[in-house]
Design an enzyme around this catalytic site. Structure first.
Site, PDB file in Angstrom:
ATOM      1  N   ASN A   1       0.836  -1.201   0.000  1.00 26.63           N
ATOM      2  CA  ASN A   1       0.000   0.000   0.000  1.00 26.63           C
ATOM      3  C   ASN A   1       0.870   1.251   0.000  1.00 26.63           C
ATOM      4  O   ASN A   1       1.961   1.264   0.573  1.00 26.63           O
ATOM      5  CB  ASN A   1      -0.871  -0.002   1.268  1.00 26.63           C
ATOM      6  CG  ASN A   1      -1.788   1.206   1.351  1.00 26.63           C
ATOM      7  OD1 ASN A   1      -2.477   1.556   0.381  1.00 26.63           O
ATOM      8  ND2 ASN A   1      -1.815   1.858   2.511  1.00 26.63           N
TER       9      ASN A   1
ATOM     10  N   HIS B   1       0.721   5.156   1.318  1.00 25.79           N
ATOM     11  CA  HIS B   1      -0.045   6.049   2.198  1.00 25.79           C
ATOM     12  C   HIS B   1       0.627   7.428   2.206  1.00 25.79           C
ATOM     13  O   HIS B   1       1.848   7.519   2.350  1.00 25.79           O
ATOM     14  CB  HIS B   1      -0.120   5.478   3.623  1.00 25.79           C
ATOM     15  CG  HIS B   1      -0.959   6.326   4.519  1.00 25.79           C
ATOM     16  ND1 HIS B   1      -2.336   6.274   4.486  1.00 25.79           N
ATOM     17  CD2 HIS B   1      -0.624   7.273   5.423  1.00 25.79           C
ATOM     18  CE1 HIS B   1      -2.810   7.167   5.348  1.00 25.79           C
ATOM     19  NE2 HIS B   1      -1.794   7.776   5.940  1.00 25.79           N
TER      20      HIS B   1
HETATM   21  C1  GAR Z   1      -2.687   9.102  -2.961  1.00 29.46           C
HETATM   22  O1  GAR Z   1      -2.193  10.243  -2.329  1.00 29.46           O
HETATM   23  C2  GAR Z   1      -2.529   7.890  -2.062  1.00 29.46           C
HETATM   24  O2  GAR Z   1      -1.343   7.893  -1.313  1.00 29.46           O
HETATM   25  C3  GAR Z   1      -3.723   8.040  -1.167  1.00 29.46           C
HETATM   26  O3  GAR Z   1      -4.752   8.525  -1.992  1.00 29.46           O
HETATM   27  C4  GAR Z   1      -4.199   9.189  -3.132  1.00 29.46           C
HETATM   28  C5  GAR Z   1      -4.684   8.473  -4.361  1.00 29.46           C
HETATM   29  O4  GAR Z   1      -4.266   9.129  -5.533  1.00 29.46           O
HETATM   30  N1  GAR Z   1      -4.056   6.783  -0.549  1.00 29.46           N
HETATM   31  C6  GAR Z   1      -4.614   6.691   0.648  1.00 29.46           C
HETATM   32  O5  GAR Z   1      -4.936   7.651   1.311  1.00 29.46           O
HETATM   33  C7  GAR Z   1      -4.849   5.274   1.139  1.00 29.46           C
HETATM   34  N2  GAR Z   1      -5.172   5.261   2.521  1.00 29.46           N
HETATM   35  P1  GAR Z   1      -4.144   8.345  -6.902  1.00 29.46           P
HETATM   36  O6  GAR Z   1      -5.482   7.656  -7.163  1.00 29.46           O
HETATM   37  O7  GAR Z   1      -3.895   9.445  -7.908  1.00 29.46           O
HETATM   38  O8  GAR Z   1      -3.014   7.361  -6.823  1.00 29.46           O
END
Ligand code: GAR
Length: 207
Positions: A107, A109
């Site tokens: 994952n 984060h």
């Molecule tokens: C990213 O910043 C990722 O790290 C976060 O959501 C965004 C998704 O962007 N993930 C979380 O918060 C998971 N808990 P993306 O769809 O453009 O990759």
């Protein structure tokens, strides 16, 4: 060659970073399927453009979480994936799913775990919380997924400066550019090369 599956919920810029690293030959693997819990996730369009199979599997289609997770497990097992990446995946799955792919789920984060993580901390909310707290440094973490929320063994972290006048959106973009899109593909590359060993909940990198 490592077969990679992905779970996504949103825009898919992290998925794009992995796809680019696969295409350039940095990652010795192939993304074989991209699954979203949201039908309209732009990440699915990105996958289609790369000729990768896509699927919509949502809790809504099932009468219980158990059945939802059975369907996900079946989907990934039948495609023989050796790694699942959570590339902007906003659903917390239970131990039923995480045990089925122990130390085979990674994952990303958008904070330096253990800060601003766990239930309720996802996407922009993480950056809102960081700004509210007034931290001067934040960043991103790549970790193996266990049955807790953001509790699994940490593979890599990268710090990013918070700047005067940052909004959650500006900070999110900086964290993505400077940290997420760098350490996420790098972690997948190391996994594909068999260079990540988990011992007592700690990740060791072997050469
Ligand atoms: C990213 O910043 C990722 O790290 C976060 O959501 C965004 C998704 O962007 N993930 C979380 O918060 C998971 N808990 P993306 O769809 O453009 O990759």
């Amino acid at each position: 060659m490592l077969k990679i599956g992905a779970l996504v919920s949103g825009g898919g810029t992290n998925l794009q970073a992995i796809m680019d690293a696969v295409d350039s030959g940095d990652i010795d693997g192939k993304i074989v399927t991209v699954v979203s819990n949201r039908k309209d996730a732009y990440a699915l369009e990105r996958a289609k453009k790369n000729n990768i199979e896509t699927a919509w599997i949502s809790k809504k289609q099932f009468s219980s979480v158990d059945e939802y997770e059975d369907a996900l497990i079946e989907h990934f097992k039948s495609r023989d994936v050796g790694l699942i990446v959570f590339a902007g995946f906003m659903v917390i799955l239970t131990s039923k799913f995480t045990d089925a792919f122990k130390n085979k789920i990674i994952n990303i984060h958008p904070s330096l775990i253990p800060s601003f993580c766990g239930q309720g901390f996802y996407g922009l909310k993480v950056h809102e919380a960081a700004l509210e707290k007034g931290v001067k440094v934040t960043g991103a973490t790549v970790h193996f997924v266990d049955s807790g929320a953001d509790t699994g063994p940490i593979i890599a972290q990268k710090a990013v400066e918070v700047e005067e006048g940052d909004t959650p959106e500006i900070l999110q973009k900086r964290v993505m550019e400077q940290a997420e899109w760098v350490i996420f593909p790098e972690a997948v590359r190391l996994f594909a090369e068999g260079k990540l060993i988990v011992e007592n909940n700690i990740v060791r990198r072997v050469e």
